[in-house]
Design an enzyme around this catalytic site. Structure first.
Site, short mmCIF file in Angstrom:
data_model
loop_
_atom_site.label_atom_id
_atom_site.label_comp_id
_atom_site.label_asym_id
_atom_site.label_seq_id
_atom_site.Cartn_x
_atom_site.Cartn_y
_atom_site.Cartn_z
N HIS A 46 0.81 -1.23 0.00
CA HIS A 46 0.00 0.00 0.00
C HIS A 46 0.84 1.27 0.00
O HIS A 46 0.30 2.36 -0.22
CB HIS A 46 -0.94 0.02 1.21
CG HIS A 46 -1.96 -1.07 1.22
ND1 HIS A 46 -2.81 -1.31 0.16
CD2 HIS A 46 -2.26 -2.01 2.16
CE1 HIS A 46 -3.59 -2.35 0.46
NE2 HIS A 46 -3.28 -2.79 1.66
N ASP B 43 -3.57 -10.74 -1.98
CA ASP B 43 -3.97 -10.18 -0.68
C ASP B 43 -5.46 -9.79 -0.74
O ASP B 43 -5.97 -9.47 -1.80
CB ASP B 43 -3.12 -8.94 -0.42
CG ASP B 43 -3.18 -8.41 1.00
OD1 ASP B 43 -2.24 -8.67 1.75
OD2 ASP B 43 -4.16 -7.71 1.34
N HIS C 43 -6.71 -7.16 0.26
CA HIS C 43 -6.80 -5.74 -0.08
C HIS C 43 -6.20 -5.49 -1.46
O HIS C 43 -5.23 -6.16 -1.85
CB HIS C 43 -6.04 -4.91 0.97
CG HIS C 43 -6.53 -5.10 2.36
ND1 HIS C 43 -5.94 -5.99 3.25
CD2 HIS C 43 -7.56 -4.53 3.02
CE1 HIS C 43 -6.60 -5.95 4.41
NE2 HIS C 43 -7.59 -5.08 4.30
N ASP D 50 -4.83 -12.58 4.24
CA ASP D 50 -5.94 -11.98 4.98
C ASP D 50 -7.28 -12.24 4.28
O ASP D 50 -8.31 -11.70 4.67
CB ASP D 50 -5.70 -10.48 5.22
CG ASP D 50 -5.05 -9.77 4.04
OD1 ASP D 50 -4.96 -10.37 2.96
OD2 ASP D 50 -4.64 -8.61 4.20
ZN LIG Z 1 -4.15 -7.01 3.13
#
Ligand SMILES: [Zn+2]
Ligand SMILES: [Zn+2]
Length: 386
Positions: A135, A171, A173, A260
């Site tokens: 990120h 992931d 995200h 995750d």
């Molecule tokens: Zn993540």
């Protein structure tokens, strides 16, 4: 059987990448992963070796990050006062911690060591479980990430003569950092499967984010609805990732293996089990050999069941890289250590029972199929696929 494989170890000789005891990104996840890999005797010191990480240089970090940001990270981590909020730091997701630059540069350096290994041919596959901080942006920390080690690794490969890199991010995200950094760069394909940004941080990763200019078609996003389970997730992966990566024809495959997506993860809402991780690792391994000359650089990523899930997920991935079958039952000594460090009992096995099918499953299935069709409609023609 794979050729030489490397586990890149963060090391004990530097400050930990650790936002503090209240923060979900616990450093112990990396320690327990390394322990489990060793307790399964996956590292034999010959074909499967452990390599020490090093600290990324400012020149390496500067391939992605601005000089002003590196300076801010250094000074904030030394306890200097400043307007660090403008760089994304502050209470919450990205608290300032001591020696923040040194720790984040070690994470990035570990990914660069993996990149050196696969590019030089010293190893065919390399794994940095401390990495995957996807990120971070050129001049801003975000989502627990200070330096964007996957992007630094990719930029390092490009700076060393590689002309095409494919990045696959599983992931939960969206892999927004590498996507943003290479959005207009036709040399880098980014593919991200994630929980729909309308329901989860960082909010981006819609199907219509496809890249810019002559890089149109090199950003591929597969946003999945909350509740997506193993079968639907694997369907989306299989329908999109292998064909697009193969059509792109990378010299190196870089993957971010955040786990995750697990049904028990406290930060998100997908419903995967370790069966999906095992299968995805096998598919990525096959893809690395078929589409990228075997050159596969893998990083960790998110995963906040840090004792119960993360070490199992990434040991499955590393065993796949090493081409070794590991016993399903976890070593007893490791389980004891994980239970002591973690907050309670750890599962007995790598594998998990399948989840009960919920009443929402048919609607989720349909929604996933619509996403697959939308991605194919927007991106596949660019790659001569149908
Ligand atoms: Zn993540
Ligand atoms: Zn292999």
């Amino acid at each position: 059987m794979s050729n030489r494989v490397e586990l890149v170890w963060y090391g004990e000789d530097g400050p930990r990448y650790d936002h503090g005891p209240q923060h979900p990104l616990r450093f112990e996840r990396v320690l327990l992963t390394r322990d489990l890999i060793h307790d399964y005797d996956l590292v034999d010191g010959r074909r499967v070796a452990e390599t020490a990480a090093r600290t990324a240089t400012d020149a390496e970090l500067g391939l992605v990050h601005s000089a002003g940001y590196l300076d801010a990270v250094r000074r904030a981590g030394r306890g200097e006062r400043g307007l660090w909020g403008r760089y994304g730091f502050g209470p919450g997701d990205n608290p300032i911690f001591t020696s923040m630059h040194e720790a984040a540069a070690r994470v990035a350096g570990a990914t660069v060591v993996g990149a050196e290994a696969v590019l030089s041919g010293r190893a065919e596959h390399a794994f940095n479980p401390a990495g995957g901080l996807h990120h971070a942006m050129p001049d801003r920390a975000s989502g627990f990430c200070v330096y964007d080690d996957p992007a630094v690794g990719i930029a390092w490969l490009l700076a060393h003569g590689v002309e095409r890199v494919a990045y696959v991010d599983v992931d939960v995200h969206h892999g927004d950092g590498p996507q943003a950094i290479f959005y207009a760069d036709p040399r880098v394909l980014t593919v991200s499967l994630h929980q729909d940004g309308r329901t989860l941080f960082p909010g981006t990763g819609a199907v219509d984010e496809v890249g810019a200019g002559d890089a149109t078609g090199t950003s591929v996003n597969v946003p999945l609805p909350p509740g997506t389970g193993d079968a639907a997730w694997l369907r989306a992966f299989t329908e999109i990732v292998p064909p697009v990566v193969t059509a792109f024809g990378p010299e190196v495959l870089v993957t971010q293996l955040g786990c995750d997506t697990h049904h028990s993860d406290p930060l998100a809402n997908l419903c995967l089990t370790t069966a999906a991780y095992r299968r995805a690792a096998a598919l990525l391994h096959d893809l690395a050999h078929r589409a990228a000359g075997g050159r596969w650089l893998a990083t960790g990523g998110g995963g906040y069941q840090w004792a119960r899930v993360v070490p199992r997920a990434w040991t499955l991935a590393f065993a796949e890289m090493a081409g070794v079958e590991v016993p399903d039952e976890l070593p007893a000594a490791w389980r004891k250590r994980a239970a002591r460090l973690g907050d309670g009992a750890v599962p007995l096995r790598l594998s998990e029972p399948g989840l009960a099918v919920s009443g929402a499953a048919p609607a989720i299935d349909r929604a996933v199929d619509e996403v697959i069709d939308a991605v194919k409609g927007l991106v596949f023609p660019r790659w001569g696929l149908s």
